[in-house]
Design an enzyme around this catalytic site. Structure first.
Site, PDB file in Angstrom:
ATOM      1  N   LYS A  45       0.735  -1.134  -0.044  1.00  0.00           N
ATOM      2  CA  LYS A  45      -0.053   0.113  -0.099  1.00  0.00           C
ATOM      3  C   LYS A  45       0.887   1.248   0.065  1.00  0.00           C
ATOM      4  CE  LYS A  45      -3.415   2.934   0.867  1.00  0.00           C
ATOM      5  NZ  LYS A  45      -4.375   3.190  -0.419  1.00  0.00           N
ATOM      6  N   ASN A  69     -13.567   5.109  -5.205  1.00  0.00           N
ATOM      7  CA  ASN A  69     -12.878   5.257  -4.211  1.00  0.00           C
ATOM      8  C   ASN A  69     -12.455   6.556  -3.793  1.00  0.00           C
ATOM      9  OD1 ASN A  69      -9.798   5.303  -3.343  1.00  0.00           O
ATOM     10  ND2 ASN A  69     -10.231   4.281  -5.311  1.00  0.00           N
ATOM     11  N   CYS A 131      -2.210   9.843  -6.759  1.00  0.00           N
ATOM     12  CA  CYS A 131      -3.144   9.620  -5.853  1.00  0.00           C
ATOM     13  C   CYS A 131      -4.190  10.891  -6.083  1.00  0.00           C
ATOM     14  CB  CYS A 131      -2.955   9.507  -4.541  1.00  0.00           C
ATOM     15  SG  CYS A 131      -4.299   9.310  -3.389  1.00  0.00           S
TER      16      CYS A 131
HETATM   17  C1  SIN Z   1      -6.064   6.019  -1.935  1.00  0.00           C
HETATM   18  O1  SIN Z   1      -5.265   5.627  -1.071  1.00  0.00           O
HETATM   19  O2  SIN Z   1      -6.748   7.114  -1.987  1.00  0.00           O
HETATM   20  C2  SIN Z   1      -5.696   5.487  -3.190  1.00  0.00           C
HETATM   21  C3  SIN Z   1      -4.236   5.631  -3.319  1.00  0.00           C
HETATM   22  C4  SIN Z   1      -4.225   5.799  -5.213  1.00  0.00           C
HETATM   23  O3  SIN Z   1      -5.073   6.190  -5.824  1.00  0.00           O
HETATM   24  O4  SIN Z   1      -2.929   6.309  -5.316  1.00  0.00           O
END
Ligand code: SIN
Length: 313
Positions: A45, A69, A131
């Protein structure tokens, strides 16, 4: 003899399938499951210097043919993931994996990279410049000059193999512009695409947005983004120095999707949304489906067709 093996920057992977950062890779338990799976590698992650709880819930949703998301980088902090990959390298010397970083500032990214540079870690870093979900922090990958400055600062000292995770681009001029920047640096790979940022889902019944962060705006993943992902894999493969491998991510739900990504030029494939739904079984299923397509077509390795997409005369 059929093989799904691949190579990035001289590192060998027995399978070209792995997870995409963000999905089922936040905890040691998640990462252990990936280690034990048939994935060719894992990525952790995206880490920030300190642990983060991310955005308020609800922060994810699904819709027909897609995922949505605005997680906001919940993660356990760099030390947690660096400890994990270092211990894994001791247990499995010679295995290359990916440590993802997503500092919310250049200073944070450089501080984390100094820590990694000074450590015994030998694997890849995937520097996430894309992100879309941290309020007040635009995606660096959409600012070509900031991307160049970031990579200049990174390669000023960083000695280990590193690639970047990019947002999707939507204009041929932007493919040219980002490739011109990336080609100036000794990158091992680029990962394309992150989610299609700042979409909006509407609940007609409640007449509201469906997630809480950022007024309901969030990143789109899954089947809906495959055409955008394929275009980015193809366009970057055509423009980048051949030494920079392209890792394809976006809309890979089946062996056919994987085959399409490879045909567009991907050397490695990351599975996000579908891995979230299906768990580690997805790697075996997609490997089998991809292998079946290759057998039918008479291909024995992914290099037999990688990047060989034809255009119409
Ligand atoms: C997130 O944690 O918001 C997703 C990470 C990403 O899209 O790089």
């Amino acid at each position: 003899m059929l093989s799904l093996a691949t190579e990035i920057a001289g590192r060998y992977f027995a399978s070209c399938l792995m997870n995409a950062a963000g999905i089922r890779c936040q905890s040691r338990r998640d990462l252990d499951a990936l280690v034990q799976s048939s994935a060719g590698a894992y990525v952790t992650k995206s880490a920030t210097p300190a642990p983060r709880s991310g955005n308020p819930a609800p922060r994810m949703a699904t819709f027909p043919n897609g995922s949505f998301n605005s997680m906001g980088l919940p993660n356990n902090g760099l030390a947690y993931y660096l400890d994990y990959v270092l211990a894994d390298e001791q247990k499995r010397p010679g295995k290359t994996n990916f440590l993802s970083l997503a500092g919310t500032s250049l200073a944070d990214n450089l501080a984390m990279l100094h820590q990694i540079n000074d450590s015994a870690y030998t694997g890849f870093v995937e520097l996430n410049l894309s992100c879309p979900n941290v309020p007040g922090h635009p995606q660096t990958g959409y600012d070509f000059e900031a991307t160049r400055q970031t990579l200049e600062a990174v390669f000023d000292f960083y000695q280990k193999p590193l690639g970047v995770k990019l947002p999707p681009y939507f204009d041929l001029a932007h493919f040219d512009a980002i490739a011109a920047v990336l080609n100036q640096f000794p990158l091992s790979f680029v990962t394309t695409i992150n989610s299609v940022g700042n979409g909006l889902l509407v609940n007609v019944e409640t007449e509201t947005v469906v997630i809480k962060p950022k007024g309901g705006f969030g990143g789109i993943g899954g089947a809906s983004v495959k055409p955008t992902a394929l275009a980015n894999v193809r366009a970057l493969s055509q423009r980048l120095n051949p030494a920079i491998a392209v890792i394809g991510v976006g809309g890979i739900m089946s062996g056919k999707d994987a085959f399409e990504h490879i045909l567009c030029g991907a050397s490695m494939l990351q599975i996000g949304t579908q891995f979230g739904y299906e768990g580690v079984a997805v790697f075996e299923r997609i490997a089998k489906e991809l292998g079946d397509i290759m057998l039918l077509k008479g291909y024995s390795s992914i290099d037999d067709f990688r990047g060989k997409l034809k255009t119409l005369a």
